[in-house]
Design an enzyme around this catalytic site. Structure first.
Site, PDB file in Angstrom:
ATOM      1  N   ALA A   1       0.808  -1.220   0.000  1.00 18.01           N
ATOM      2  CA  ALA A   1       0.000   0.000   0.000  1.00 18.01           C
ATOM      3  C   ALA A   1       0.838   1.266   0.000  1.00 18.01           C
ATOM      4  CB  ALA A   1      -0.941   0.007   1.209  1.00 18.01           C
TER       5      ALA A   1
ATOM      6  N   ARG B   1      10.999   7.040  -0.452  1.00 12.14           N
ATOM      7  CA  ARG B   1      12.421   7.106  -0.820  1.00 12.14           C
ATOM      8  C   ARG B   1      12.666   6.892  -2.316  1.00 12.14           C
ATOM      9  NH1 ARG B   1      13.906   3.051   3.998  1.00 12.14           N
ATOM     10  NH2 ARG B   1      11.701   2.609   3.680  1.00 12.14           N
TER      11      ARG B   1
ATOM     12  N   GLU C   1      13.398  -1.264  15.184  1.00  9.14           N
ATOM     13  CA  GLU C   1      13.688  -0.551  13.939  1.00  9.14           C
ATOM     14  C   GLU C   1      14.967   0.269  14.086  1.00  9.14           C
ATOM     15  OE1 GLU C   1      11.866  -0.814  10.852  1.00  9.14           O
ATOM     16  OE2 GLU C   1      11.522  -2.530  12.149  1.00  9.14           O
TER      17      GLU C   1
ATOM     18  N   ASN D   1      15.649  -8.139  10.240  1.00  8.93           N
ATOM     19  CA  ASN D   1      14.313  -8.632   9.892  1.00  8.93           C
ATOM     20  C   ASN D   1      14.096  -8.445   8.399  1.00  8.93           C
ATOM     21  OD1 ASN D   1      11.521  -9.040   9.651  1.00  8.93           O
ATOM     22  ND2 ASN D   1      11.073  -6.936  10.326  1.00  8.93           N
TER      23      ASN D   1
ATOM     24  N   ARG E   1       7.049  -5.256 -36.606  1.00  6.65           N
ATOM     25  CA  ARG E   1       6.159  -5.047 -35.468  1.00  6.65           C
ATOM     26  C   ARG E   1       4.766  -5.595 -35.736  1.00  6.65           C
ATOM     27  NH1 ARG E   1       3.116  -0.131 -36.055  1.00  6.65           N
ATOM     28  NH2 ARG E   1       3.501   0.761 -38.099  1.00  6.65           N
TER      29      ARG E   1
ATOM     30  N   LYS F   1       4.921  -4.260 -40.918  1.00  8.90           N
ATOM     31  CA  LYS F   1       3.885  -4.214 -39.882  1.00  8.90           C
ATOM     32  C   LYS F   1       2.771  -5.170 -40.239  1.00  8.90           C
ATOM     33  CE  LYS F   1      -0.072  -2.514 -39.346  1.00  8.90           C
ATOM     34  NZ  LYS F   1      -1.208  -1.676 -39.752  1.00  8.90           N
TER      35      LYS F   1
ATOM     36  N   ASN G   1      10.251 -10.639 -55.011  1.00  5.98           N
ATOM     37  CA  ASN G   1      11.219  -9.582 -54.708  1.00  5.98           C
ATOM     38  C   ASN G   1      10.522  -8.225 -54.680  1.00  5.98           C
ATOM     39  OD1 ASN G   1      14.196  -8.961 -54.371  1.00  5.98           O
ATOM     40  ND2 ASN G   1      13.570  -7.474 -55.920  1.00  5.98           N
TER      41      ASN G   1
ATOM     42  N   ASN H   1      -1.479   1.540 -47.261  1.00  3.29           N
ATOM     43  CA  ASN H   1      -2.504   0.722 -46.608  1.00  3.29           C
ATOM     44  C   ASN H   1      -3.582   1.544 -45.929  1.00  3.29           C
ATOM     45  OD1 ASN H   1      -0.629   1.609 -44.707  1.00  3.29           O
ATOM     46  ND2 ASN H   1      -1.077  -0.085 -43.316  1.00  3.29           N
TER      47      ASN H   1
ATOM     48  N   SER I   1      11.222  -1.017 -58.384  1.00  2.44           N
ATOM     49  CA  SER I   1      11.563   0.008 -57.395  1.00  2.44           C
ATOM     50  C   SER I   1      10.517   1.109 -57.384  1.00  2.44           C
ATOM     51  CB  SER I   1      12.915   0.625 -57.737  1.00  2.44           C
ATOM     52  OG  SER I   1      13.912  -0.345 -57.556  1.00  2.44           O
TER      53      SER I   1
HETATM   54  C1  UD1 Z   1      10.285  -2.978   7.118  1.00  6.30           C
HETATM   55  C2  UD1 Z   1      10.386  -3.474   8.553  1.00  6.30           C
HETATM   56  C3  UD1 Z   1      11.858  -3.698   8.897  1.00  6.30           C
HETATM   57  C4  UD1 Z   1      12.480  -4.654   7.929  1.00  6.30           C
HETATM   58  C5  UD1 Z   1      12.270  -4.183   6.496  1.00  6.30           C
HETATM   59  C6  UD1 Z   1      12.710  -5.262   5.524  1.00  6.30           C
HETATM   60  C7  UD1 Z   1       8.516  -2.463   9.746  1.00  6.30           C
HETATM   61  C8  UD1 Z   1       8.103  -1.418  10.696  1.00  6.30           C
HETATM   62  N1  UD1 Z   1       9.813  -2.508   9.459  1.00  6.30           N
HETATM   63  O1  UD1 Z   1      10.903  -1.691   7.081  1.00  6.30           O
HETATM   64  O2  UD1 Z   1      11.966  -4.210  10.230  1.00  6.30           O
HETATM   65  O3  UD1 Z   1      13.861  -4.788   8.217  1.00  6.30           O
HETATM   66  O4  UD1 Z   1      10.887  -3.911   6.241  1.00  6.30           O
HETATM   67  O5  UD1 Z   1      12.624  -4.859   4.177  1.00  6.30           O
HETATM   68  O6  UD1 Z   1       7.693  -3.240   9.311  1.00  6.30           O
HETATM   69  N2  UD1 Z   1       3.406  -0.893   3.619  1.00  6.30           N
HETATM   70  C9  UD1 Z   1       2.038  -0.835   3.539  1.00  6.30           C
HETATM   71  N3  UD1 Z   1       1.367   0.017   4.358  1.00  6.30           N
HETATM   72  C10 UD1 Z   1       2.003   0.830   5.237  1.00  6.30           C
HETATM   73  C11 UD1 Z   1       3.413   0.775   5.297  1.00  6.30           C
HETATM   74  C12 UD1 Z   1       4.083  -0.104   4.480  1.00  6.30           C
HETATM   75  O7  UD1 Z   1       1.417  -1.555   2.772  1.00  6.30           O
HETATM   76  O8  UD1 Z   1       1.315   1.579   5.940  1.00  6.30           O
HETATM   77  C13 UD1 Z   1       4.125  -1.817   2.712  1.00  6.30           C
HETATM   78  C14 UD1 Z   1       5.027  -1.080   1.755  1.00  6.30           C
HETATM   79  O9  UD1 Z   1       4.320  -0.766   0.555  1.00  6.30           O
HETATM   80  C15 UD1 Z   1       6.140  -2.069   1.514  1.00  6.30           C
HETATM   81  C16 UD1 Z   1       6.188  -2.875   2.805  1.00  6.30           C
HETATM   82  O10 UD1 Z   1       4.970  -2.639   3.472  1.00  6.30           O
HETATM   83  O11 UD1 Z   1       5.862  -2.921   0.449  1.00  6.30           O
HETATM   84  C17 UD1 Z   1       7.366  -2.476   3.708  1.00  6.30           C
HETATM   85  O12 UD1 Z   1       7.242  -1.107   4.069  1.00  6.30           O
HETATM   86  P1  UD1 Z   1       8.516  -0.162   4.187  1.00  6.30           P
HETATM   87  O13 UD1 Z   1       8.034   1.204   4.547  1.00  6.30           O
HETATM   88  O14 UD1 Z   1       9.373  -0.288   3.004  1.00  6.30           O
HETATM   89  O15 UD1 Z   1       9.237  -0.784   5.458  1.00  6.30           O
HETATM   90  P2  UD1 Z   1      10.793  -0.666   5.833  1.00  6.30           P
HETATM   91  O16 UD1 Z   1      11.058   0.680   6.364  1.00  6.30           O
HETATM   92  O17 UD1 Z   1      11.617  -1.143   4.700  1.00  6.30           O
HETATM   93 CA    CA Z   2      11.240  -1.568   2.585  1.00  8.21          CA
END
Ligand code: UD1
Ligand code: CA
Length: 449
Positions: A3, A8, A151, A166, A331, A349, A375, A384, A403
């Site tokens: 979601a 970043r 974290e 993790n 294509r 095409k 040819n 076309n 040609s």
């Molecule tokens: C998360 C973990 C971290 C782990 C890392 C591994 C948490 C708090 N931290 O950090 O411990 O080492 O993944 O890659 O879980 N997402 C949602 N809804 C939200 C937030 C996130 O669906 O509200 C989804 C993001 O789209 C993504 C995934 O969860 O696909 C991970 O979220 P992200 O914010 O990237 O977590 P990290 O900071 O990488």
């Molecule tokens: Ca992540």
């Protein structure tokens, strides 16, 4: 979990829609999940939910269903948004992250087996990283038993030294998971509901938590920035090319400048020159030569096909012993039958060139069917498009198109006929005839053979 926007990435597009190896990140993850034969794949969507849903459905169809997390308040909240679907079930819930695309099915199988053998309420897939910056750390007690996940931004100096991280991949007993989630508080640096708080809560409530330490950290590295995305792309590409060289017997003149999709197949003794891009589900046969600057997308090439420099081949089929290019463009289901030859600055095409037919220079063939051993002279155009509709040109076997002939479609040129240079063919040409002029008229009958 898919979601998040992925701040970043500095993108307007949701992170999981960014492509890796030609497929969106989310497609990689649901594909891995599908291989485990689950009851359902519940994708948590939020940012650009509709597109993310489409991407998942395109990969695994109706096996995917969706939970909407309208506001992204953390990974705990993401799982929370599927509560009504999962809370009451006796199922094992495997949680995957949409931004961890390289996880192998084999690894997930072992992880689930570990979780079941340990009879745990929660299992965490971890790896050791030389540089664990950015990841949540696995905190263990003096005996090595897991205590919690912390974290990076909430960790103290000592915890930051921990190299075991993790992966963001977990197994849960559904009921334990949703019980614990009720007690997750946003008491952290980001003010989010962290899924990573759940293991500690389960332990506090007397449950069991186990850790599965995996040895290949690359599989579980998450993509958070475009720099990481490019690194992964590079890794996938190098792996695919290496496999083609070692197992497939394919020669790469410069493997660091070839771009080959992981789904592509290339036959042995084919030679790939620098700066070639082969995309999608392309199949290249044996003994082919693909020269520099060529792009081939979702196409099929037979054996001993030569594609000369800077040609583009998309959604097309080329049978064995054909030559294409330089600077050719095929294509929309262009088909070259055996030994057909398409040369310099020729566009084909939605047309078929049958066995041994040649169009060597500066030609446009669109919506045309061209017989065997025909040819097509330099500068020929199938006209076309009449401004409204696309019309078909049919040229039969053993024809010589002079040609600069304009073939005003719909039009048919009969077998063994000849058009004079500069003809504008507006009416069907009978077989065994020489036509010329503007508009082209029959000048004489040609004797057969
Ligand atoms: C998360 C973990 C971290 C782990 C890392 C591994 C948490 C708090 N931290 O950090 O411990 O080492 O993944 O890659 O879980 N997402 C949602 N809804 C939200 C937030 C996130 O669906 O509200 C989804 C993001 O789209 C993504 C995934 O969860 O696909 C991970 O979220 P992200 O914010 O990237 O977590 P990290 O900071 O990488
Ligand atoms: Ca992540």
């Amino acid at each position: 979990m898919a979601a998040g926007l992925g701040t970043r990435m500095r993108s307007k597009r949701a992170k999981v829609l960014h492509e890796l190896g030609g497929a969106p990140l989310i497609a990689h993850v649901v594909r891995a999940a599908q291989a485990l034969d689950p009851k359902t794949i519940l994708v948590v969507v939020g940012h650009q939910a509709e597109e993310v849903e489409q991407a998942a459905l395109a990969e695994v169809g109706e096996l995917a269903s969706f939970a909407v997390q309208a506001k992204q308040r953390g990974t705990g909240d993401a799982v929370e948004s599927a509560r009504d679907r999962l809370e009451a079930s006796d199922s094992l819930v495997l949680v995957l992250s949409g931004d961890v695309p390289l996880i192998k099915v084999e690894t997930l199988r072992k992880f689930i087996e570990h979780h079941q053998n340990a009879r745990a309420d929660c299992s965490i897939l971890s790896v050791r990283l030389e540089n664990p910056t950015g990841y949540g750390r696995i905190i263990r007690d003096a005996n090595g038993a897991v205590q919690k996940i912390v974290e990076q931004r909430d960790a103290n100096e000592e915890q930051r030294q921990v190299k075991e991280i993790n992966s963001g991949i977990y197994c849960f007993d559904a009921k334990k998971l949703y019980g614990a989630l009720r007690n997750v508080e946003p008491a952290n640096d980001q003010g989010e509901y962290y899924l990573t708080d759940v293991p500690e809560i389960i332990l506090r409530d007397g449950g069991t938590v186990s850790v599965f330490l995996h040895n290949d950290s690359r599989e579980v590295s998450g993509i958070n920035t475009r720099a990481e995305l490019a690194e992964f792309e590079n890794l996938i590409r190098r792996t695919a090319i290496r496999k083609l060289m070692i197992d497939g017997g394919v020669t790469f003149i410069d493997p660091s400048h070839a771009y080959i999709s992981a789904e592509a197949e290339i036959g042995r003794d084919s030679i790939i020159h620098p700066n070639v891009t082969i995309e999608g589900k392309t199949i290249v046969g044996e003994g082919c030569v693909i020269r520099s600057g060529v792009r081939i997308t979702n196409s099929r090439l037979g054996d001993a096909v030569v594609v000369k420099d800077h040609s583009i081949i998309v959604d097309s089929q080329i049978e064995s012993n054909c030559a294409v290019g330089p600077f050719a463009h095929l294509r929309m289901n262009a088909v070259l039958e055996e030994k057909a030859n398409v040369g310099n600055f020729v566009e084909v095409k939605k047309s078929r060139l049958k066995r041994g037919t040649k169009a060597m220079h500066l030609t446009y063939l669109g919506d045309a069917t061209i017989g065997e051993r025909t040819n097509i002279g330099a500068g020929t155009v199938t006209c076309n498009f009449d401004g409204r509709n696309k019309n078909e040109t049919i040229i039969e076997d053993d024809v010589k198109i002079g040609s600069d002939t304009m073939l005003v479609a719909p039009v048919r040129v009969g077998a063994r006929s000849v058009t004079g240079a500069g003809s504008v063919v507006t009416r069907d040409v009978p077989p065994d005839s020489l036509v010329a002029g503007v508009p082209a008229e029959v000048k004489k009958k040609l004797s057969r053979g």
